[in-house]
Write an enzyme that holds these catalytic residues in place. Structure first.
Site, mmCIF file in Angstrom:
data_model
loop_
_atom_site.group_PDB
_atom_site.id
_atom_site.type_symbol
_atom_site.label_atom_id
_atom_site.label_comp_id
_atom_site.label_asym_id
_atom_site.label_seq_id
_atom_site.Cartn_x
_atom_site.Cartn_y
_atom_site.Cartn_z
ATOM 1 C CB SER A 61 -2.272 -9.768 7.130
ATOM 2 O OG SER A 61 -3.241 -8.825 7.622
ATOM 3 C CB SER A 62 -0.349 -4.045 7.548
ATOM 4 O OG SER A 62 -0.101 -2.928 8.687
ATOM 5 C CB SER A 95 -7.024 -10.367 4.454
ATOM 6 O OG SER A 95 -5.736 -10.392 5.439
ATOM 7 C CD GLU A 97 -2.792 1.342 2.591
ATOM 8 O OE1 GLU A 97 -3.000 2.400 3.061
ATOM 9 O OE2 GLU A 97 -3.182 0.220 2.919
#
Length: 322
Positions: free
Chosen positions: A236-237, A280, A139
């Protein structure tokens, strides 16, 4: 030799507090649907640049349906459709796809696209952007790629903000990655606003509703828990931030991708367990983890809902029409 049920040790009770909201957000739901719809329209294979979302189960399921995941457009053959991931891509990527005549579908989360537009507007207004985010995250790479090089500086911590030395301190704006820790980001913004009183921020918070809601849901149950399990991928942040939030609330937290990742040694002495899932991670994995726990424990499950989510994002017009 089969052990009779009478000889099995009794299952210990385990109170399980399941955070809500948890799991899929509207942007993730939309991105997965885009790939599935593209497969229906074009047939397989459909290429996807980068993981559509950061979850191995989701990616593997789409692979089985005919999606092919690659890291660059150079890996995409001519005359096949390509989907850009929910994290967003630099402008150069769709430009290159257009030059090659590729059919491409942009699955960028609309909330990330909003940050992209804000970046363009601030640079057009002559401001230098201080971007709060994690180096190397897709991102962040995508957002930096929306404006000419040199117009944006990355800040990851309060220390970075304290050491920032812009050429024109009176002409700054800040934006943020959408999947950050709410508390960390507020602290960084406070430093920026103290050091640069004229800095301009976004009209609304850049951290997305789903990230904020999931962090608040963890806070809502943490005090009652002895341990927190977070379902999500290590890249996954938003999932990693949930682990951090739980730890800051004073409890140990473990990141797991599947039920099989649980080490029952973690649960020794645990009477109340918290459970959540990153944006997610599908609900199917939540049920898988609960089933895994039920193999060893007499699970009393309780869902604690802190807020209802009703956000839905439309599909790209090309897919809606089809």
């Amino acid at each position: 030799m089969t052990i009779s049920p009478e000889r099995l040790p009794p299952r210990l009770p385990l109170r399980l507090l399941v955070a809500a909201p948890r799991g899929f957000c509207a942007g993730v739901d939309r991105a997965i649907t885009i790939v599935e719809r593209a497969l229906e329209i074009y047939g397989k294979p459909v290429y996807v640049r980068h993981e559509i979302v950061h979850n191995k189960y989701v990616v593997d399921a789409l692979k089985e349906k005919g999606a092919v995941f690659v890291e660059t457009l150079d890996d995409v053959p001519d005359d096949v459709p390509v989907v850009f991931s929910a994290h967003g891509v630099p402008k150069a990527v769709p430009d290159k796809a257009a030059e090659r005549g590729l059919d491409y579908i942009d699955a960028t989360c609309p909330l990330v696209s909003k940050v992209h537009r804000q970046a363009e507007r601030q640079v057009q207004s002559g401001r230098h952007i201080v971007f709060i985010g994690h180096k190397g995250h897709p991102e962040v790479i995508g957002t930096f790629g929306q404006v000419p090089e040199g117009n944006m500086t990355l800040v990851e911590t309060k220390e970075d903000a304290e050491q920032l030395s812009p050429r024109d301190p009176a002409n700054l704006a800040f934006l943020t990655q959408t999947t950050l820790s709410v508390d960390d980001t507020k602290a960084i913004i406070a430093v920026l606003e103290r050091r640069f009183p004229s800095i301009i921020g976004p009209r609304g918070e850049d951290i997305c509703y789903a990230t904020s809601n999931r962090q608040e849901a963890v806070k809502a149950i943490a005090a009652a828990c002895d341990l927190m399990l977070v379902i999500g991928a290590p890249n996954s942040s938003n999932s990693l931030r949930l682990v951090e939030v739980a730890e800051r609330e004073g409890i140990d937290a473990k990141l797991v991708q599947r039920g099989g990742d649980i080490d029952f040694a973690w649960l020794e002495g645990v009477g109340t367990l918290g459970l959540t899932a990153g944006a997610s991670a599908p609900e199917l994995l939540v049920r898988e983890v609960v089933d895994r726990l039920a193999e060893r424990f007499d699970v009393e499950e309780q869902v604690i809902e802190s807020v209802k989510e009703r956000m839905v994002f439309k599909l790209p017009r090309s897919l809606e029409a089809a």
